[in-house]
Design a protein around this motif. Structure first.
Motif, mmCIF file in Angstrom:
data_model
loop_
_atom_site.group_PDB
_atom_site.id
_atom_site.type_symbol
_atom_site.label_atom_id
_atom_site.label_comp_id
_atom_site.label_asym_id
_atom_site.label_seq_id
_atom_site.Cartn_x
_atom_site.Cartn_y
_atom_site.Cartn_z
ATOM 1 N N ASP A 32 0.800 -1.227 0.000
ATOM 2 C CA ASP A 32 0.000 0.000 0.000
ATOM 3 C C ASP A 32 0.831 1.275 0.000
ATOM 4 O OD1 ASP A 32 -2.335 -1.409 -0.093
ATOM 5 O OD2 ASP A 32 -2.791 -1.234 2.041
ATOM 6 N N VAL A 33 2.125 1.162 0.245
ATOM 7 C CA VAL A 33 2.960 2.369 0.297
ATOM 8 C C VAL A 33 3.967 2.422 -0.854
ATOM 9 C CG1 VAL A 33 4.861 1.485 1.719
ATOM 10 C CG2 VAL A 33 4.120 3.866 1.994
ATOM 11 N N LEU A 34 3.984 1.418 -1.705
ATOM 12 C CA LEU A 34 4.984 1.351 -2.769
ATOM 13 C C LEU A 34 4.833 2.480 -3.793
ATOM 14 C CD1 LEU A 34 5.332 -2.480 -3.526
ATOM 15 C CD2 LEU A 34 6.678 -1.029 -1.993
ATOM 16 N N TYR A 35 3.611 2.866 -4.109
ATOM 17 C CA TYR A 35 3.401 3.954 -5.074
ATOM 18 C C TYR A 35 3.986 5.261 -4.544
ATOM 19 C CZ TYR A 35 0.957 7.565 -7.743
ATOM 20 O OH TYR A 35 0.666 8.675 -8.501
ATOM 21 N N ASP A 36 3.655 5.601 -3.306
ATOM 22 C CA ASP A 36 4.176 6.839 -2.717
ATOM 23 C C ASP A 36 5.689 6.781 -2.554
ATOM 24 O OD1 ASP A 36 1.707 8.128 -2.513
ATOM 25 O OD2 ASP A 36 1.273 7.211 -0.567
ATOM 26 N N CYS A 95 15.750 5.228 -8.271
ATOM 27 C CA CYS A 95 14.698 4.250 -7.980
ATOM 28 C C CYS A 95 15.093 2.900 -8.582
ATOM 29 C CB CYS A 95 13.371 4.719 -8.566
ATOM 30 S SG CYS A 95 11.970 3.669 -8.108
ATOM 31 N N PRO A 96 15.196 1.856 -7.761
ATOM 32 C CA PRO A 96 15.568 0.546 -8.311
ATOM 33 C C PRO A 96 14.492 0.027 -9.254
ATOM 34 C CG PRO A 96 14.839 0.337 -6.034
ATOM 35 C CD PRO A 96 14.941 1.806 -6.314
ATOM 36 N N LEU A 97 14.909 -0.728 -10.254
ATOM 37 C CA LEU A 97 13.972 -1.232 -11.247
ATOM 38 C C LEU A 97 12.882 -2.091 -10.619
ATOM 39 C CD1 LEU A 97 16.311 -2.196 -14.238
ATOM 40 C CD2 LEU A 97 14.708 -0.279 -14.091
ATOM 41 N N GLU A 98 13.229 -2.835 -9.590
ATOM 42 C CA GLU A 98 12.248 -3.713 -8.956
ATOM 43 C C GLU A 98 11.090 -2.908 -8.383
ATOM 44 O OE1 GLU A 98 12.170 -7.640 -6.026
ATOM 45 O OE2 GLU A 98 13.953 -6.364 -6.124
ATOM 46 N N LEU A 99 11.400 -1.727 -7.844
ATOM 47 C CA LEU A 99 10.345 -0.846 -7.330
ATOM 48 C C LEU A 99 9.643 -0.124 -8.465
ATOM 49 C CD1 LEU A 99 8.798 0.562 -5.060
ATOM 50 C CD2 LEU A 99 10.688 2.201 -4.896
ATOM 51 N N ALA A 100 10.419 0.417 -9.414
ATOM 52 C CA ALA A 100 9.845 1.189 -10.514
ATOM 53 C C ALA A 100 8.853 0.363 -11.325
ATOM 54 C CB ALA A 100 10.954 1.722 -11.409
ATOM 55 N N ARG A 101 9.113 -0.938 -11.466
ATOM 56 C CA ARG A 101 8.275 -1.782 -12.309
ATOM 57 C C ARG A 101 7.240 -2.586 -11.528
ATOM 58 N NH1 ARG A 101 13.113 -4.322 -16.153
ATOM 59 N NH2 ARG A 101 13.589 -2.389 -17.307
ATOM 60 N N HIS A 102 7.264 -2.458 -10.206
ATOM 61 C CA HIS A 102 6.359 -3.275 -9.394
ATOM 62 C C HIS A 102 4.903 -2.872 -9.651
ATOM 63 C CE1 HIS A 102 4.582 -5.322 -5.946
ATOM 64 N NE2 HIS A 102 5.709 -6.001 -5.851
ATOM 65 N N GLU A 103 4.056 -3.848 -9.755
ATOM 66 C CA GLU A 103 2.635 -3.608 -10.057
ATOM 67 C C GLU A 103 2.000 -2.644 -9.064
ATOM 68 O OE1 GLU A 103 -1.549 -6.162 -10.558
ATOM 69 O OE2 GLU A 103 0.328 -7.151 -9.969
ATOM 70 N N ASP A 104 2.292 -2.788 -7.784
ATOM 71 C CA ASP A 104 1.660 -1.957 -6.761
ATOM 72 C C ASP A 104 2.243 -0.550 -6.691
ATOM 73 O OD1 ASP A 104 -0.200 -3.891 -5.723
ATOM 74 O OD2 ASP A 104 1.526 -4.935 -4.854
ATOM 75 N N ALA A 105 3.310 -0.287 -7.443
ATOM 76 C CA ALA A 105 3.920 1.040 -7.445
ATOM 77 C C ALA A 105 3.441 1.902 -8.612
ATOM 78 C CB ALA A 105 5.445 0.919 -7.496
ATOM 79 N N GLN A 106 2.499 1.385 -9.396
ATOM 80 C CA GLN A 106 2.086 2.103 -10.595
ATOM 81 C C GLN A 106 0.926 3.060 -10.365
ATOM 82 O OE1 GLN A 106 4.280 1.684 -13.032
ATOM 83 N NE2 GLN A 106 5.189 0.238 -11.546
ATOM 84 N N ALA A 107 0.142 2.858 -9.317
ATOM 85 C CA ALA A 107 -1.015 3.713 -9.058
ATOM 86 C C ALA A 107 -1.295 3.746 -7.561
ATOM 87 C CB ALA A 107 -2.242 3.191 -9.814
#
Length: 212
Positions: free
Chosen positions: A169-173, A186-198
């Motif tokens: 729930d906090v990955l996007y922010d 920003c590491p690619l794993e975070l940048a591309r993570h599904e929960d970090a997109q919105a």
């Protein structure tokens, strides 16, 4: 100040003034933010020991944990690894809290393991490293935590351990916060993570709207 205290102040004060140092809700540009995806307490403990074992970060160092019981457990583990540790959480008396901070400030303790009690309203000079052993539950608390380093124009480093299962729930922010930092990547794993997109609310609404 904590949101509950701010609401109380606004309720009873007439024309309260707010003094902001820097930009509210934004990490200072002197703090480099790093994120590592580390699942499981054993792996996080091993990674923390590896970081501390490099001896590249001069004390004082602050390690943030979410639960009081885990502060004491991690403090004991670091003590067993021959680190000089102080602990701080809401279960401590005021005298115990002041003693922990005094030990850190004097150099008697190299590492402070603490909950968000240490995230606001304390001033420890020259903190070189903040480790979020547990990711904060919201981005505001995260911002306050990493603000313990990189103070008074000095450079600081904040390393955050992320467990996608617990922290989704906090990955996007978190992604947005790091992307806005001129000294962080920003590491690619975070940048591309599904929960970090919105934002979580938007992602949940979209999921409910999908046909089944």
């Amino acid at each position: 100040m904590p949101p509950a205290v701010e609401r109380l102040a606004r309720r009873y004060l007439r024309q309260p003034a707010t003094v902001t140092i820097g930009v509210a809700g934004k990490a200072v540009d002197t703090v480099e933010q790093r994120v590592e995806f580390v699942a499981g307490d054993d792996r996080r403990r091993q990674r923390l020991l590896a970081i501390l074992g490099q001896r590249t970060h001069a004390p004082p160092i602050i390690v943030f944990v979410n639960q009081k019981k885990n502060v004491d457990l991690l403090g004991q583990a670091l003590g067993a690894a021959r680190y000089s540790v102080a602990t701080l959480h809401g279960g401590k008396t005021q005298e115990q809290r002041e003693l922990a901070l005094a030990r850190l400030r004097s150099g008697d303790a190299d590492v402070l393991v603490a909950t968000d009690v240490a995230g606001r309203g304390i001033d420890v000079k020259d903190v070189s490293l903040v480790v979020n052993y547990d990711m904060a539950k919201d981005i505001e608390s995260y911002t306050h935590r990493i603000g313990r380093t990189g103070r008074a124009g000095k450079k600081g480093l904040a390393i955050t351990f992320v467990n996608p299962a617990d922290d989704r729930d906090v990955l996007y922010d978190l992604r947005k916060m790091i992307a806005a930092s001129p000294v962080s990547r920003c590491p690619l794993e975070l940048a591309r993570h599904e929960d970090a997109q919105a934002p979580p609310a938007l992602a949940k609404a979209a999921a409910r709207a999908r046909p089944r």
